[in-house]
Design a protein around this motif. Structure first.
Motif, PDB file in Angstrom:
ATOM      1  N   CYS A   1     -17.546  -8.835  -9.452  1.00 13.70           N
ATOM      2  CA  CYS A   1     -17.515  -8.634  -8.004  1.00 13.70           C
ATOM      3  C   CYS A   1     -16.258  -7.863  -7.609  1.00 13.70           C
ATOM      4  CB  CYS A   1     -17.490  -9.975  -7.263  1.00 13.70           C
ATOM      5  SG  CYS A   1     -18.788 -11.125  -7.695  1.00 13.70           S
ATOM      6  N   ALA A   2     -16.336  -7.233  -6.445  1.00 14.96           N
ATOM      7  CA  ALA A   2     -15.135  -6.713  -5.801  1.00 14.96           C
ATOM      8  C   ALA A   2     -14.505  -7.837  -4.993  1.00 14.96           C
ATOM      9  CB  ALA A   2     -15.486  -5.535  -4.898  1.00 14.96           C
ATOM     10  N   GLU A   3     -13.187  -7.739  -4.782  1.00 15.72           N
ATOM     11  CA  GLU A   3     -12.488  -8.767  -4.009  1.00 15.72           C
ATOM     12  C   GLU A   3     -11.249  -8.141  -3.378  1.00 15.72           C
ATOM     13  OE1 GLU A   3     -12.211 -13.122  -5.418  1.00 15.72           O
ATOM     14  OE2 GLU A   3     -10.146 -12.380  -5.606  1.00 15.72           O
ATOM     15  N   GLY A   4     -10.900  -8.629  -2.193  1.00 12.42           N
ATOM     16  CA  GLY A   4      -9.673  -8.175  -1.539  1.00 12.42           C
ATOM     17  C   GLY A   4      -9.881  -7.167  -0.432  1.00 12.42           C
ATOM     18  N   GLY A   5     -11.152  -6.820  -0.109  1.00 14.28           N
ATOM     19  CA  GLY A   5     -11.390  -5.775   0.878  1.00 14.28           C
ATOM     20  C   GLY A   5     -11.288  -4.404   0.250  1.00 14.28           C
ATOM     21  N   THR A   6     -11.809  -3.377   0.928  1.00  9.37           N
ATOM     22  CA  THR A   6     -11.901  -2.052   0.305  1.00  9.37           C
ATOM     23  C   THR A   6     -10.653  -1.203   0.498  1.00  9.37           C
ATOM     24  OG1 THR A   6     -12.950  -1.117   2.278  1.00  9.37           O
ATOM     25  CG2 THR A   6     -14.403  -2.032   0.597  1.00  9.37           C
ATOM     26  N   GLY A   7      -9.548  -1.798   0.984  1.00 10.11           N
ATOM     27  CA  GLY A   7      -8.310  -1.060   1.177  1.00 10.11           C
ATOM     28  C   GLY A   7      -7.311  -1.310   0.070  1.00 10.11           C
ATOM     29  N   GLU A   8      -6.061  -1.488   0.453  1.00  2.47           N
ATOM     30  CA  GLU A   8      -4.969  -1.501  -0.523  1.00  2.47           C
ATOM     31  C   GLU A   8      -5.003  -2.714  -1.448  1.00  2.47           C
ATOM     32  OE1 GLU A   8      -1.723  -3.397   2.652  1.00  2.47           O
ATOM     33  OE2 GLU A   8      -1.512  -1.351   1.915  1.00  2.47           O
ATOM     34  N   ASN A   9      -5.708  -3.785  -1.074  1.00  2.00           N
ATOM     35  CA  ASN A   9      -5.802  -4.971  -1.935  1.00  2.00           C
ATOM     36  C   ASN A   9      -7.095  -5.030  -2.741  1.00  2.00           C
ATOM     37  OD1 ASN A   9      -3.290  -6.266  -1.277  1.00  2.00           O
ATOM     38  ND2 ASN A   9      -4.164  -6.718   0.738  1.00  2.00           N
ATOM     39  N   HIS A  10      -7.840  -3.951  -2.754  1.00  2.00           N
ATOM     40  CA  HIS A  10      -9.121  -3.915  -3.453  1.00  2.00           C
ATOM     41  C   HIS A  10      -8.933  -4.202  -4.941  1.00  2.00           C
ATOM     42  CE1 HIS A  10     -13.236  -1.646  -3.606  1.00  2.00           C
ATOM     43  NE2 HIS A  10     -13.389  -2.949  -3.411  1.00  2.00           N
ATOM     44  N   SER A  11      -9.914  -4.869  -5.530  1.00  2.10           N
ATOM     45  CA  SER A  11      -9.841  -5.199  -6.956  1.00  2.10           C
ATOM     46  C   SER A  11     -11.227  -5.518  -7.475  1.00  2.10           C
ATOM     47  CB  SER A  11      -8.924  -6.408  -7.180  1.00  2.10           C
ATOM     48  OG  SER A  11      -9.507  -7.584  -6.644  1.00  2.10           O
ATOM     49  N   GLU A  12     -11.317  -5.700  -8.778  1.00  3.17           N
ATOM     50  CA  GLU A  12     -12.554  -6.126  -9.436  1.00  3.17           C
ATOM     51  C   GLU A  12     -12.251  -7.387 -10.236  1.00  3.17           C
ATOM     52  OE1 GLU A  12     -16.665  -5.275  -9.565  1.00  3.17           O
ATOM     53  OE2 GLU A  12     -15.030  -4.247  -8.500  1.00  3.17           O
ATOM     54  N   VAL A  13     -13.142  -8.385 -10.088  1.00  3.67           N
ATOM     55  CA  VAL A  13     -12.949  -9.666 -10.764  1.00  3.67           C
ATOM     56  C   VAL A  13     -14.242 -10.031 -11.494  1.00  3.67           C
ATOM     57  CG1 VAL A  13     -11.225 -10.460  -9.107  1.00  3.67           C
ATOM     58  CG2 VAL A  13     -13.634 -10.991  -8.714  1.00  3.67           C
ATOM     59  N   VAL A  14     -14.140 -10.952 -12.470  1.00  5.67           N
ATOM     60  CA  VAL A  14     -15.303 -11.281 -13.278  1.00  5.67           C
ATOM     61  C   VAL A  14     -15.362 -12.790 -13.532  1.00  5.67           C
ATOM     62  CG1 VAL A  14     -14.126 -10.889 -15.491  1.00  5.67           C
ATOM     63  CG2 VAL A  14     -16.617 -10.618 -15.343  1.00  5.67           C
TER      64      VAL A  14
ATOM     65  N   ILE B   1      -6.306  12.118  12.168  1.00  5.26           N
ATOM     66  CA  ILE B   1      -7.540  11.567  12.729  1.00  5.26           C
ATOM     67  C   ILE B   1      -8.730  11.720  11.789  1.00  5.26           C
ATOM     68  CG2 ILE B   1      -6.811  11.854  15.122  1.00  5.26           C
ATOM     69  CD1 ILE B   1      -8.622  14.366  15.222  1.00  5.26           C
ATOM     70  N   LEU B   2      -8.549  12.443  10.689  1.00 10.01           N
ATOM     71  CA  LEU B   2      -9.626  12.610   9.715  1.00 10.01           C
ATOM     72  C   LEU B   2      -9.481  11.631   8.553  1.00 10.01           C
ATOM     73  CD1 LEU B   2      -9.663  16.509   9.642  1.00 10.01           C
ATOM     74  CD2 LEU B   2     -11.027  14.986  11.080  1.00 10.01           C
ATOM     75  N   SER B   3      -8.514  10.722   8.668  1.00  8.25           N
ATOM     76  CA  SER B   3      -8.191   9.788   7.603  1.00  8.25           C
ATOM     77  C   SER B   3      -8.608   8.378   7.977  1.00  8.25           C
ATOM     78  CB  SER B   3      -6.685   9.821   7.330  1.00  8.25           C
ATOM     79  OG  SER B   3      -6.300   8.805   6.426  1.00  8.25           O
ATOM     80  N   THR B   4      -9.037   7.627   6.967  1.00 10.24           N
ATOM     81  CA  THR B   4      -9.489   6.257   7.185  1.00 10.24           C
ATOM     82  C   THR B   4      -8.420   5.381   7.811  1.00 10.24           C
ATOM     83  OG1 THR B   4     -10.967   6.448   5.284  1.00 10.24           O
ATOM     84  CG2 THR B   4     -10.475   4.234   6.045  1.00 10.24           C
ATOM     85  N   ASP B   5      -7.153   5.588   7.458  1.00  7.30           N
ATOM     86  CA  ASP B   5      -6.101   4.701   7.957  1.00  7.30           C
ATOM     87  C   ASP B   5      -5.906   4.842   9.460  1.00  7.30           C
ATOM     88  OD1 ASP B   5      -5.006   7.298   7.162  1.00  7.30           O
ATOM     89  OD2 ASP B   5      -3.079   6.491   7.820  1.00  7.30           O
ATOM     90  N   VAL B   6      -6.326   5.961  10.047  1.00  3.31           N
ATOM     91  CA  VAL B   6      -6.244   6.162  11.492  1.00  3.31           C
ATOM     92  C   VAL B   6      -7.609   5.993  12.148  1.00  3.31           C
ATOM     93  CG1 VAL B   6      -5.748   7.846  13.327  1.00  3.31           C
ATOM     94  CG2 VAL B   6      -4.240   7.672  11.334  1.00  3.31           C
ATOM     95  N   ALA B   7      -8.620   6.641  11.578  1.00  2.95           N
ATOM     96  CA  ALA B   7      -9.954   6.645  12.185  1.00  2.95           C
ATOM     97  C   ALA B   7     -10.752   5.385  11.866  1.00  2.95           C
ATOM     98  CB  ALA B   7     -10.741   7.879  11.724  1.00  2.95           C
ATOM     99  N   GLY B   8     -10.371   4.667  10.792  1.00  2.55           N
ATOM    100  CA  GLY B   8     -11.152   3.522  10.363  1.00  2.55           C
ATOM    101  C   GLY B   8     -12.380   3.957   9.590  1.00  2.55           C
TER     102      GLY B   8
END
Length: 569
Positions: free
Chosen positions: A254-267, A542-549
């Motif tokens: 599974c993925a864990e931590g959200g899809t941003g800076e804490n994203h990870s893969e666990v098993v 404004i074309l970046s996820t960190d600003v536009a979401g």
């Protein structure tokens, strides 16, 4: 390369209709239905200049640009990969490879409007987190995903056609199918707990799936993971589950931590398909979250993975990650990466998945790097040209919330659009054709022929991350004059950053070029020989996820509207 070339997009917008040729001068009568042709794109990122490939090497990511949430399956010696497409139409691009390195796009899984309803979705809404599986018992391919609901489509041939959606009655997101060797099938997915104990508390749920009747087995649902890893630490958002069977054991990744800076893969692992599942002591098995934020050739947000056995007998994982620019902006979106997976022991481990991911990988044994040749998707720095006169557009092009052929037609002189009543600030079907930004440093241009009737008419090129965050660069009217206008829409606030009357014979070349995090818009009235900068360089913020979401990268487009709100000053 036919279906997935990348080009320098120089936008030449023809402001002329497909009309009758004038016997006098051989020209076409101008029209309010713009014609675009001679699109050019070229990308030149320093990471590829500074890291040339040697013998036996290839570049990572394997799919550059906004190709997130990859899922992969294998049938014999053939590999098939799908990605999220959100409000893009057609949806769910599908790729084929024999070796995990050289890929061709073979179509889209959701290629018909009857399969995908996203007419009112934001650019980061719609179809997401697909999972593709092959069932050897009935020789059938399945893709399961979420749009308005969770559904399955299936096909004998992954190139299509795929079936219409088969709705499934369960909540949650990120479903995937697992076909066991006893003939049974199961669906696992992210779901809410009965009672949430902390923000981001989620569960992984499993159902048995009736393959013969394409439905869930009633009452078969079980929560197999509650919360994620290290429950006492309140893990955040466990999702994107896949089940594998290896050496008689069941593995849940599974993925864990959200899809941003804490994203990870666990098993996790179990002796039985329904569990109980125990977590690997070495989790996470893939992440970039522990590393120096100022590291060279930064790759970040790694996770949302799927594993497959490679042609050399070793295992490999595809996953999403980002490559931010110099200002840590995420303008190219979540891309598809590949790493070897060591599964020689009890637990699978991504090789070098917890240290900085490098831009170059060694080829699997016996594989040649043919990227950019013979129809294979190019890697690194590259460009393409497209005059938009072919009966079938290259796979690089897509519509936003509507198929391109619903708002445009190909002609001998290019692609002609029928402007509609929606503009770029609406989460509604746009009259345009779009392609992904592939590089941080790039140019995109096109030639346009067009004569707007009034200030409500506009056509040109655009950069869009969402309806609230975008740039529009095009031709409109003000009184009896033609005007060139550049609009910046930042979080819903529109601002005209440049506008000027245009001495204009109904033809213009429009271009956007980016270097690092600055986007320069320019135009040419001499057929692209000489470009004139229009306004100052604009920020890519404004074309970046960190600003536009959201979840998408910047999309470059040929755009038209009959409801323009970019009014010249």
């Amino acid at each position: 390369m036919n279906h997935i070339k990348i080009f320098v997009l120089t936008a030449f917008v023809f402001l002329l209709p497909i009309g009758v040729w004038s016997k006098k001068n051989g020209t076409v009568k101008p029209s309010d239905k713009p014609i675009f042709t001679n699109v050019e794109y070229f990308g030149e990122d320093s990471v590829y200049i500074n890291n040339p490939l040697g013998e036996g090497e290839f570049y990572n990511p394997i799919l550059q640009g906004c190709y997130p949430d990859p899922s992969i399956c294998r049938k014999g010696g053939d590999y098939y990969l799908v990605c999220s497409s959100f409000a893009m139409m057609p949806g769910a691009p599908i790729f084929h490879s024999k070796d995990l390195v050289n890929w061709r796009q073979i179509g889209h899984v959701l290629s018909r409007p009857s399969q995908l309803h996203v007419s009112d979705r934001g650019t980061s809404g719609g179809m997401m987190a697909p999972a593709i599986s092959y069932n050897p018992d009935n020789d059938m391919f399945y893709m399961i995903t979420t749009v308005h609901c969770n559904f399955i489509v299936k096909a004998k041939n992954p190139a299509g056609p795929w079936s219409d959606p088969i709705p499934l009655k369960f909540n949650g997101i990120d479903p995937s199918l697992f076909f066991d060797d006893d003939g049974k099938a199961y669906i696992v997915h992210n779901d809410a707990p009965r009672k949430g104990l902390w923000k981001g508390h989620r569960t992984i749920k499993m159902w048995e799936y009736d393959v013969e009747n394409d439905c869930l087995v009633p009452g078969s649902d079980h929560v197999i993971v509650n919360g994620g890893t290290k429950f006492h630490k309140k893990p955040y958002w466990v999702e994107a589950p896949h089940i594998y069977k290896h050496n008689g054991k069941y593995y849940l990744m599974c993925a864990e931590g959200g899809t941003g800076e804490n994203h990870s893969e666990v098993v996790f692992m179990s002796d039985k398909v329904y569990g109980p599942y125990i977590e690997a002591p070495s989790n996470p098995i893939l992440s970039q979250r522990y590393l120096d934020p100022k590291r060279k050739n930064k790759v970040d947000w790694a996770g949302h993975s799927d594993i497959v056995e490679g042609p050399d007998g070793k295992f490999y994982g595809v996953f999403l990650a980002i490559r931010p620019n110099v200002n840590d902006r995420t303008v190219t979106g979540r891309e598809t990466f590949l790493l070897p997976v060591d599964w020689s022991g009890k637990w699978p481990v991504f090789e070098n998945g917890l240290i900085p991911i490098e831009p170059i990988l060694k080829l699997p044994q016996g594989v040649r790097n043919l990227t950019g040749k013979n129809g294979f998707i190019p890697q690194g720095n590259f460009g393409y040209k497209d005059n938009l006169t072919a009966d079938t557009l290259d796979y690089r092009w897509f519509g936003l919330r509507i198929p391109i052929d619903s708002v445009a037609r190909t002609t001998k002189r290019g692609l002609q659009f029928m402007p509609n009543e929606f503009n770029i600030t609406h989460d509604r079907p746009l009259s345009g054709a779009w392609t992904r930004q592939i590089h941080t440093d790039f140019s995109f241009s096109a030639e346009m022929a067009y004569l707007p009737r009034n200030e409500k008419d506009l056509a040109g090129i655009a950069c869009i991350q969402s309806s609230k965050c975008n740039y529009v660069f095009g031709v409109t009217c003000k009184g009896k004059e033609y005007w060139l206008v550049l609009q910046r829409n930042a979080k819903g606030n529109g601002n005209i950053v440049a506008s000027h009357p245009l001495e204009y014979n109904a033809r213009i070349n429009l271009k956007v070029s980016a270097h690092n995090d600055e986007y320069q818009f320019s135009y040419s009235l001499d057929g692209g020989k000489t470009y004139i900068d229009f306004g100052k360089p604009q920020s890519g913020d404004i074309l970046s996820t960190d600003v536009a979401g959201g979840f998408v990268g910047n999309m470059l487009g040929l755009y038209s509207t009959a409801n323009n709100n970019a009014i010249p000053k």
